[in-house]
Scaffold this motif. Structure first.
Motif, mmCIF file in Angstrom:
data_model
loop_
_atom_site.group_PDB
_atom_site.id
_atom_site.type_symbol
_atom_site.label_atom_id
_atom_site.label_comp_id
_atom_site.label_asym_id
_atom_site.label_seq_id
_atom_site.Cartn_x
_atom_site.Cartn_y
_atom_site.Cartn_z
ATOM 1 N N ILE A 5 0.828 -1.209 0.000
ATOM 2 C CA ILE A 5 0.000 0.000 0.000
ATOM 3 C C ILE A 5 0.862 1.259 0.000
ATOM 4 O O ILE A 5 0.658 2.177 -0.806
ATOM 5 N N SER A 6 1.846 1.301 0.911
ATOM 6 C CA SER A 6 2.725 2.472 0.955
ATOM 7 C C SER A 6 3.603 2.538 -0.287
ATOM 8 O O SER A 6 3.932 3.632 -0.772
ATOM 9 N N GLY A 7 3.967 1.374 -0.828
ATOM 10 C CA GLY A 7 4.768 1.349 -2.053
ATOM 11 C C GLY A 7 4.001 1.906 -3.237
ATOM 12 O O GLY A 7 4.567 2.605 -4.083
ATOM 13 N N THR A 8 2.705 1.598 -3.297
ATOM 14 C CA THR A 8 1.868 2.146 -4.365
ATOM 15 C C THR A 8 1.840 3.667 -4.290
ATOM 16 O O THR A 8 1.995 4.365 -5.305
ATOM 17 N N ALA A 57 7.415 -4.213 -11.560
ATOM 18 C CA ALA A 57 8.811 -4.568 -11.285
ATOM 19 C C ALA A 57 9.297 -3.899 -10.007
ATOM 20 O O ALA A 57 10.106 -4.469 -9.262
ATOM 21 N N ASP A 58 8.809 -2.679 -9.716
ATOM 22 C CA ASP A 58 9.236 -1.963 -8.518
ATOM 23 C C ASP A 58 8.873 -2.748 -7.260
ATOM 24 O O ASP A 58 9.711 -2.917 -6.354
ATOM 25 N N PHE A 59 7.643 -3.262 -7.193
ATOM 26 C CA PHE A 59 7.198 -4.018 -6.016
ATOM 27 C C PHE A 59 8.021 -5.283 -5.840
ATOM 28 O O PHE A 59 8.504 -5.583 -4.748
ATOM 29 N N TRP A 60 8.192 -6.048 -6.898
ATOM 30 C CA TRP A 60 8.901 -7.323 -6.773
ATOM 31 C C TRP A 60 10.402 -7.138 -6.633
ATOM 32 O O TRP A 60 11.068 -7.959 -5.989
ATOM 33 N N GLN A 114 14.719 -8.507 -3.373
ATOM 34 C CA GLN A 114 16.074 -8.183 -2.935
ATOM 35 C C GLN A 114 16.216 -8.371 -1.426
ATOM 36 O O GLN A 114 17.312 -8.635 -0.928
ATOM 37 N N ASN A 115 15.113 -8.276 -0.702
ATOM 38 C CA ASN A 115 15.145 -8.557 0.735
ATOM 39 C C ASN A 115 15.015 -10.045 1.018
ATOM 40 O O ASN A 115 15.695 -10.579 1.900
#
Length: 227
Positions: free
Chosen positions: A151-154, A178-181, A186-187
């Protein structure tokens, strides 16, 4: 020994890491604020204050994306080590104990002792829930923090695109972006690597006095033995 001193001594591990967490979070907030304002200035916008920055989606997504990966690690480790073992590792249970083990071994139901937690002595759903409560709580925190990240990423993604005069996207669209994944994977890869490294390195290496290590003189093949 006074009560406060005993409390600190008895809870020193949690207190030390809890204080370390708060200091790290504060440091992240300070440096994140500076970096965020640098980006605003680069985009020709006015910088914002520290407190308003703490309410931004940019800060929220940076925090929650790390939390979700940590709790995913704990969730997978807690549940995975019921069935998965590593010969020679203190991070693994003994090889013959694969599975949920017997009621006698777990001290539940009729085998509970007077000092056992109340629900361990119960039968039915209470015992079932309590016997899996650690993994369940880890899973719930993981799912909550992953939802919060999405939600915050959106919001953070759309704010950045609006500054560049690009159209925003929906939450569902962001889940496939791609930004979300990239933020997520990476974590995940770092957390899974850390667990795998700890499991195998503790077979051959030692740390005297640590419960995460076998006794220094223990054989490499000794499994489920703590120092």
């Amino acid at each position: 020994m006074s009560r406060p001193t005993r409390f600190v001594k008895d809870n020193s591990l949690t207190l030390a890491f809890g204080i370390g967490f708060l200091l790290s979070l504060a440091g992240q907030a300070v440096t994140g604020h500076a970096d965020f304002n640098n980006q605003l200035v680069t985009d020709g916008l006015q910088p914002i204050g520290f407190l308003p920055y703490l309410a931004t989606s940019d800060f929220a997504v940076d925090v929650t994306e790390n939390w979700q990966s940590e709790y995913l690690q704990f969730f997978l480790y807690v549940f995975g080590t019921v069935w998965l073992v590593q010969r020679g590792s203190p991070e693994s249970k003994e090889l013959h104990k694969i599975g949920v083990e017997s009621d006698r071994e777990q001290k539940v139901g009729d085998h509970a002792s007077p000092s056992s937690p109340a629900w361990a002595a119960e039968k039915g759903w209470r015992q079932t829930l309590y016997s899996r409560s650690l993994g369940v709580v880890m899973a719930v925190i993981f799912l909550w923090s992953w939802l919060a990240q999405s939600i915050s990423g959106t919001a953070a993604y759309n704010e950045e695109h609006l500054r560049q005069l690009q159209a925003p996207i929906s939450w569902v669209q962001y889940l496939g972006s791609a930004d979300f994944w990239n933020r997520t994977l990476q974590n995940w890869q770092s957390e899974l690597l850390a667990v795998a490294s700890m499991a195998i390195l503790s077979v051959y290496l030692r740390q005297r006095g640590s419960p995460e290590s076998k006794p220094v003189g223990a054989a490499h093949s000794s499994t489920g033995v703590e120092g």
